[in-house]
Design a protein around this motif. Structure first.
Motif, mmCIF file in Angstrom:
data_model
loop_
_atom_site.group_PDB
_atom_site.id
_atom_site.type_symbol
_atom_site.label_atom_id
_atom_site.label_comp_id
_atom_site.label_asym_id
_atom_site.label_seq_id
_atom_site.Cartn_x
_atom_site.Cartn_y
_atom_site.Cartn_z
ATOM 1 N N SER A 50 5.600 1.893 -5.528
ATOM 2 C CA SER A 50 4.257 1.549 -5.032
ATOM 3 C C SER A 50 3.875 0.121 -5.415
ATOM 4 O O SER A 50 2.821 -0.139 -5.995
ATOM 5 C CB SER A 50 3.218 2.548 -5.539
ATOM 6 N N ASP A 51 4.756 -0.807 -5.048
ATOM 7 C CA ASP A 51 4.467 -2.219 -5.289
ATOM 8 C C ASP A 51 3.626 -2.769 -4.151
ATOM 9 O O ASP A 51 3.220 -2.036 -3.227
ATOM 10 C CB ASP A 51 5.758 -3.010 -5.482
ATOM 11 N N LEU A 98 3.552 -6.179 -11.344
ATOM 12 C CA LEU A 98 3.070 -4.804 -11.273
ATOM 13 C C LEU A 98 1.568 -4.749 -10.988
ATOM 14 O O LEU A 98 1.088 -3.806 -10.369
ATOM 15 C CB LEU A 98 3.352 -4.066 -12.583
ATOM 16 N N PRO A 124 0.783 6.430 -7.451
ATOM 17 C CA PRO A 124 1.525 5.438 -8.238
ATOM 18 C C PRO A 124 2.959 5.919 -8.427
ATOM 19 O O PRO A 124 3.190 7.058 -8.836
ATOM 20 C CB PRO A 124 0.769 5.418 -9.573
ATOM 21 N N ALA A 153 6.624 4.358 -9.998
ATOM 22 C CA ALA A 153 7.386 3.264 -10.593
ATOM 23 C C ALA A 153 8.562 2.908 -9.697
ATOM 24 O O ALA A 153 9.346 3.768 -9.301
ATOM 25 C CB ALA A 153 7.880 3.660 -11.976
ATOM 26 N N GLU A 161 1.899 0.674 -9.573
ATOM 27 C CA GLU A 161 2.829 1.200 -10.569
ATOM 28 C C GLU A 161 2.156 1.123 -11.936
ATOM 29 O O GLU A 161 1.339 0.246 -12.196
ATOM 30 C CB GLU A 161 4.105 0.368 -10.579
#
Length: 342
Positions: free
Chosen positions: A26-27, A63, A21, A23, A45
């Motif tokens: 990792s979309d 998210l 993960p 921010a 995320e």
């Protein structure tokens, strides 16, 4: 589709690595590329538990929202209140169909302090209550991602407490929160955690290649998690899943960078100005082509998919880019809004 209990054990029965993960990274588009290359699972995320429970229209939160057909995706939550986290688990399961749920105990970002993340390493008994609350709200596997400690190494103690509270898997990043991302990850400490608990341990920290991942597996971890080393390099998952380390050529790298841009606009659609923007990828696209620094200036200024295509044109000629374009439509469908702009 929800995978039910035992997800981690099933996925760990095969070779491969896990997408961390991250921010802002990792979309859905990055997760899709990693999954296609053989990642054991991907992690979203981190999502605020309070945001899910109190934030109103969180069902549409990008998210947590999966891309069409997404599987083997773990949703990571952060928070510090058992009742809020339990309700967030129920909502995440209903809205986002995760394969498992993960508790963030590793984020060192100051704005998260007091609301979960690495702060829980200072009061691990609170984290144990959180895991128990999450387990009580779902039949899915619940895991936790930790650092070695807040400013000193308490990782064995914390991991043992999490396992006793019902965590199905523990991921350990080999730094303390105080270290942030400085220095080197301590894989000897990660190995001690793996040897101290009966649940699988996934190791994380400074893994940027398949060779490094294989070396880290010798520490006794069940799998390796890759974060920054996978940005612009989804092929690391292919290498670890298949054992074949053949590096992609510049044409394949350019095609995948362009496809990442197309997946981005297909998932997010038009921004508030009505533009199918790829500006968030300015930090990502140059990483696909580290051997072509001459393209960096153009790639860090792109606004649209067309800009990306123009920047990569020297490497795309005759490389099958049109076929990749159709593949995005088949998998993701066109975005809402200006549908003819892909």
């Amino acid at each position: 589709m929800t995978c039910g209990p035992g997800f981690y054990a099933r996925r760990l029965s095969r070779p491969g690595a896990v997408l961390a993960p991250m921010a802002g990274y990792s979309d859905a588009p990055l997760r899709q590329l990693a999954a296609e290359e053989g990642a054991l699972w991907t992690v979203s995320e981190m999502i605020s538990a309070r945001g899910l429970v109190l934030g109103g229209d969180s069902e549409k939160l990008t998210l947590g929202r999966p891309y069409p057909g997404e599987a083997n995706r773990v949703v990571q939550l952060f928070g510090a209140e058992p009742d809020i986290l339990a309700e967030a688990v129920r909502r995440a399961q209903a809205w986002f169909t995760p394969a498992a749920l993960d508790l963030n105990m590793g984020c060192p970002v100051p704005k998260v302090r007091g609301r979960g993340g690495a702060c829980l390493l200072q009061t691990p008994e609170v984290a144990y209550d959180l895991v128990r609350a999450m387990r009580g709200a779902t039949e899915l596997d619940v895991s936790a991602k930790i650092r070695l400690g807040w400013d000193t190494n308490r990782s064995v103690e914390v991991a043992q407490g999490l396992a006793a509270a019902g965590a199905s898997l523990i991921t350990v990043h080999g730094r303390t929160s105080a270290q942030r991302y400085t220095g080197e990850a301590d894989w000897d400490a990660v190995a001690r955690v793996a040897a101290s608990v009966d649940v699988p341990v996934v190791g994380s920290g400074d893994v940027r290649s398949a060779a490094q991942a294989r070396a880290r597996l010798r520490s006794g971890v069940a799998a390796v998690m890759i974060g920054r080393g996978a940005v612009g390099n989804p092929w690391v998952f292919r290498a670890l899943a298949t054992g074949e380390d053949a590096a992609p050529d510049a044409g394949e790298r350019a095609r995948t960078a362009l496809r990442h841009a197309r997946l981005h606009v297909a998932f997010y659609g038009a921004d508030r100005f009505g533009l199918l923007s790829v500006r968030p990828l300015r930090k990502v696209l140059p990483q696909y082509l580290p051997d072509h620094p001459d393209l960096r200036e153009a790639l860090v200024q792109v606004n649209t998919v067309e800009d990306v295509e123009r920047a990569l044109a020297p490497l795309l000629a005759g490389s099958g880019a049109d076929e990749d374009r159709m593949k995005v439509y088949e998998i993701s469908g066109p975005p809402g809004g200006a549908r003819g702009m892909l």
